[in-house]
Design a protein around this motif. Structure first.
Motif, PDB file in Angstrom:
ATOM      1  N   ARG A 123       0.889  -1.272  -0.036  1.00  0.00           N
ATOM      2  CA  ARG A 123       0.026  -0.044   0.109  1.00  0.00           C
ATOM      3  C   ARG A 123       0.896   1.345  -0.032  1.00  0.00           C
ATOM      4  O   ARG A 123       1.863   1.214   0.839  1.00  0.00           O
ATOM      5  N   ARG A 124       0.597   2.107  -0.923  1.00  0.00           N
ATOM      6  CA  ARG A 124       1.313   3.205  -0.798  1.00  0.00           C
ATOM      7  C   ARG A 124       0.720   4.358  -0.244  1.00  0.00           C
ATOM      8  O   ARG A 124      -0.427   4.719   0.118  1.00  0.00           O
ATOM      9  N   ASP A 125       1.365   5.502   0.277  1.00  0.00           N
ATOM     10  CA  ASP A 125       1.297   6.672   1.142  1.00  0.00           C
ATOM     11  C   ASP A 125       0.471   7.797   0.140  1.00  0.00           C
ATOM     12  O   ASP A 125       1.337   8.741  -0.040  1.00  0.00           O
ATOM     13  N   VAL A 126      -0.667   7.424  -0.389  1.00  0.00           N
ATOM     14  CA  VAL A 126      -1.262   8.372  -1.489  1.00  0.00           C
ATOM     15  C   VAL A 126      -2.678   8.421  -1.115  1.00  0.00           C
ATOM     16  O   VAL A 126      -3.306   7.424  -0.368  1.00  0.00           O
ATOM     17  N   LEU A 127      -3.358   9.544  -1.778  1.00  0.00           N
ATOM     18  CA  LEU A 127      -4.867   9.531  -1.260  1.00  0.00           C
ATOM     19  C   LEU A 127      -5.856   8.678  -1.989  1.00  0.00           C
ATOM     20  O   LEU A 127      -6.517   8.008  -1.248  1.00  0.00           O
ATOM     21  N   VAL A 128      -5.341   8.236  -3.124  1.00  0.00           N
ATOM     22  CA  VAL A 128      -5.891   7.288  -4.021  1.00  0.00           C
ATOM     23  C   VAL A 128      -4.975   6.578  -4.762  1.00  0.00           C
ATOM     24  O   VAL A 128      -4.129   6.897  -5.479  1.00  0.00           O
ATOM     25  N   GLN A 129      -4.824   5.097  -4.256  1.00  0.00           N
ATOM     26  CA  GLN A 129      -4.018   4.149  -4.966  1.00  0.00           C
ATOM     27  C   GLN A 129      -4.732   3.501  -6.365  1.00  0.00           C
ATOM     28  O   GLN A 129      -5.850   2.623  -5.894  1.00  0.00           O
ATOM     29  N   CYS A 130      -4.155   3.650  -7.402  1.00  0.00           N
ATOM     30  CA  CYS A 130      -4.883   2.763  -8.460  1.00  0.00           C
ATOM     31  C   CYS A 130      -3.796   2.188  -9.234  1.00  0.00           C
ATOM     32  O   CYS A 130      -2.407   2.489  -9.242  1.00  0.00           O
ATOM     33  N   ASP A 131      -4.046   0.838  -9.246  1.00  0.00           N
ATOM     34  CA  ASP A 131      -3.142  -0.119  -9.920  1.00  0.00           C
ATOM     35  C   ASP A 131      -3.911  -0.916 -11.082  1.00  0.00           C
ATOM     36  O   ASP A 131      -4.893  -1.358 -10.759  1.00  0.00           O
ATOM     37  N   CYS A 132      -3.243  -0.984 -12.046  1.00  0.00           N
ATOM     38  CA  CYS A 132      -3.985  -1.783 -13.293  1.00  0.00           C
ATOM     39  C   CYS A 132      -3.372  -2.735 -14.013  1.00  0.00           C
ATOM     40  O   CYS A 132      -2.247  -3.157 -13.485  1.00  0.00           O
ATOM     41  N   PHE A 133      -4.282  -3.731 -14.383  1.00  0.00           N
ATOM     42  CA  PHE A 133      -3.922  -5.008 -14.996  1.00  0.00           C
ATOM     43  C   PHE A 133      -4.018  -4.877 -16.778  1.00  0.00           C
ATOM     44  O   PHE A 133      -5.049  -4.246 -17.045  1.00  0.00           O
ATOM     45  N   PRO A 134      -2.856  -5.367 -17.445  1.00  0.00           N
ATOM     46  CA  PRO A 134      -2.996  -5.460 -18.759  1.00  0.00           C
ATOM     47  C   PRO A 134      -4.315  -6.264 -19.135  1.00  0.00           C
ATOM     48  O   PRO A 134      -4.494  -7.300 -18.559  1.00  0.00           O
ATOM     49  N   ALA A 135      -4.742  -5.650 -20.283  1.00  0.00           N
ATOM     50  CA  ALA A 135      -6.228  -6.562 -20.948  1.00  0.00           C
ATOM     51  C   ALA A 135      -5.646  -8.006 -21.432  1.00  0.00           C
ATOM     52  O   ALA A 135      -6.721  -8.880 -21.170  1.00  0.00           O
ATOM     53  N   GLU A 136      -4.410  -8.197 -21.689  1.00  0.00           N
ATOM     54  CA  GLU A 136      -4.130  -9.657 -22.151  1.00  0.00           C
ATOM     55  C   GLU A 136      -4.365 -10.524 -20.768  1.00  0.00           C
ATOM     56  O   GLU A 136      -4.644 -11.632 -20.994  1.00  0.00           O
ATOM     57  N   LEU A 137      -3.749 -10.124 -19.532  1.00  0.00           N
ATOM     58  CA  LEU A 137      -3.717 -10.804 -18.591  1.00  0.00           C
ATOM     59  C   LEU A 137      -5.418 -10.940 -18.050  1.00  0.00           C
ATOM     60  O   LEU A 137      -5.784 -12.233 -17.576  1.00  0.00           O
ATOM     61  N   LEU A 138      -5.944 -10.073 -18.123  1.00  0.00           N
ATOM     62  CA  LEU A 138      -7.161 -10.035 -17.809  1.00  0.00           C
ATOM     63  C   LEU A 138      -8.314 -11.111 -18.460  1.00  0.00           C
ATOM     64  O   LEU A 138      -9.173 -11.926 -17.892  1.00  0.00           O
ATOM     65  N   LYS A 139      -7.937 -11.032 -19.701  1.00  0.00           N
ATOM     66  CA  LYS A 139      -8.530 -11.664 -20.767  1.00  0.00           C
ATOM     67  C   LYS A 139      -8.305 -13.391 -20.705  1.00  0.00           C
ATOM     68  O   LYS A 139      -9.260 -14.111 -20.558  1.00  0.00           O
ATOM     69  N   LEU A 140      -6.862 -13.613 -20.375  1.00  0.00           N
ATOM     70  CA  LEU A 140      -6.429 -14.960 -20.268  1.00  0.00           C
ATOM     71  C   LEU A 140      -7.166 -15.560 -19.217  1.00  0.00           C
ATOM     72  O   LEU A 140      -7.700 -16.488 -18.934  1.00  0.00           O
ATOM     73  N   ALA A 141      -6.995 -14.636 -17.948  1.00  0.00           N
ATOM     74  CA  ALA A 141      -7.313 -15.275 -16.515  1.00  0.00           C
ATOM     75  C   ALA A 141      -9.004 -15.517 -16.459  1.00  0.00           C
ATOM     76  O   ALA A 141      -9.469 -16.443 -16.287  1.00  0.00           O
ATOM     77  N   GLY A 142      -9.613 -14.569 -16.997  1.00  0.00           N
ATOM     78  CA  GLY A 142     -11.058 -14.350 -17.307  1.00  0.00           C
ATOM     79  C   GLY A 142     -11.451 -15.845 -18.265  1.00  0.00           C
ATOM     80  O   GLY A 142     -12.475 -16.488 -17.768  1.00  0.00           O
ATOM     81  N   GLY A 143     -10.758 -15.980 -19.201  1.00  0.00           N
ATOM     82  CA  GLY A 143     -11.176 -17.336 -19.865  1.00  0.00           C
ATOM     83  C   GLY A 143     -10.808 -18.423 -19.329  1.00  0.00           C
ATOM     84  O   GLY A 143     -11.454 -19.443 -19.558  1.00  0.00           O
ATOM     85  N   LEU A 144      -9.912 -18.628 -18.222  1.00  0.00           N
ATOM     86  CA  LEU A 144      -9.678 -19.776 -17.548  1.00  0.00           C
ATOM     87  C   LEU A 144     -10.750 -19.884 -16.253  1.00  0.00           C
ATOM     88  O   LEU A 144     -10.500 -20.579 -15.532  1.00  0.00           O
ATOM     89  N   GLY A 145     -11.576 -18.926 -16.094  1.00  0.00           N
ATOM     90  CA  GLY A 145     -12.626 -18.891 -15.069  1.00  0.00           C
ATOM     91  C   GLY A 145     -11.935 -18.367 -13.801  1.00  0.00           C
ATOM     92  O   GLY A 145     -12.366 -18.508 -12.762  1.00  0.00           O
ATOM     93  N   LEU A 146     -10.841 -17.699 -13.709  1.00  0.00           N
ATOM     94  CA  LEU A 146      -9.895 -17.206 -12.715  1.00  0.00           C
ATOM     95  C   LEU A 146     -10.373 -15.462 -12.332  1.00  0.00           C
ATOM     96  O   LEU A 146     -10.339 -14.855 -13.379  1.00  0.00           O
ATOM     97  N   GLY A 147     -10.730 -15.094 -11.227  1.00  0.00           N
ATOM     98  CA  GLY A 147     -10.698 -14.014 -10.682  1.00  0.00           C
ATOM     99  C   GLY A 147      -9.339 -13.125 -10.509  1.00  0.00           C
ATOM    100  O   GLY A 147      -8.491 -14.004 -10.206  1.00  0.00           O
ATOM    101  N   ILE A 148      -9.587 -11.901 -10.274  1.00  0.00           N
ATOM    102  CA  ILE A 148      -8.347 -11.268 -10.094  1.00  0.00           C
ATOM    103  C   ILE A 148      -8.354 -10.580  -8.847  1.00  0.00           C
ATOM    104  O   ILE A 148      -9.581  -9.931  -8.551  1.00  0.00           O
TER     105      ILE A 148
END
Length: 108
Positions: A55-80
């Motif tokens: 966790r960073r010392d920021v007001l709002v912490q935003c961390d993103c995932f690449p579409a390729e990882l989301l698509k592959l994980a989702g296609g395998l039935g895995l949540g993130i």
């Protein structure tokens, strides 16, 4: 009663989120067929790809995932899942977290 399994996907530490994502993508590509078989097992409740980061010392912490990882994980039935832990200097009295990047599979 619940049962399950966890598989380490990356040895990168909490400060190496980019490396964790790269390792996770490579793991899913390499183990796709095995994960597909596991996810079809009767009674399997869920599967998540868990990323442990600081966790960073920021007001709002935003961390993103690449579409390729989301698509592959989702296609395998895995949540993130993104698990945010206090930075090392704030953990003096806390129990040390045990996960970095893992795939967790659970049965009910």
């Amino acid at each position: 009663r619940r049962s399950g399994a966890a598989f380490t996907v990356s040895g990168a530490n909490f400060a190496q989120f980019e490396k964790q994502k790269e390792d996770a993508l490579a793991f899913l590509k390499a183990k796709r067929a095995v994960i597909q078989k596991i996810m079809k097992m009767p009674g399997l409740d869920a599967g998540e790809l868990d990323f442990g980061i600081h966790r960073r010392d920021v007001l709002v912490q935003c961390d993103c995932f690449p579409a390729e990882l989301l698509k592959l994980a989702g296609g395998l039935g895995l949540g993130i899942e993104l698990s945010c832990y206090p930075p090392p200097e704030d953990r003096m009295t806390m129990r040390k977290p045990t996960t970095k990047s893992t795939v967790r599979l659970r049965r009910p």
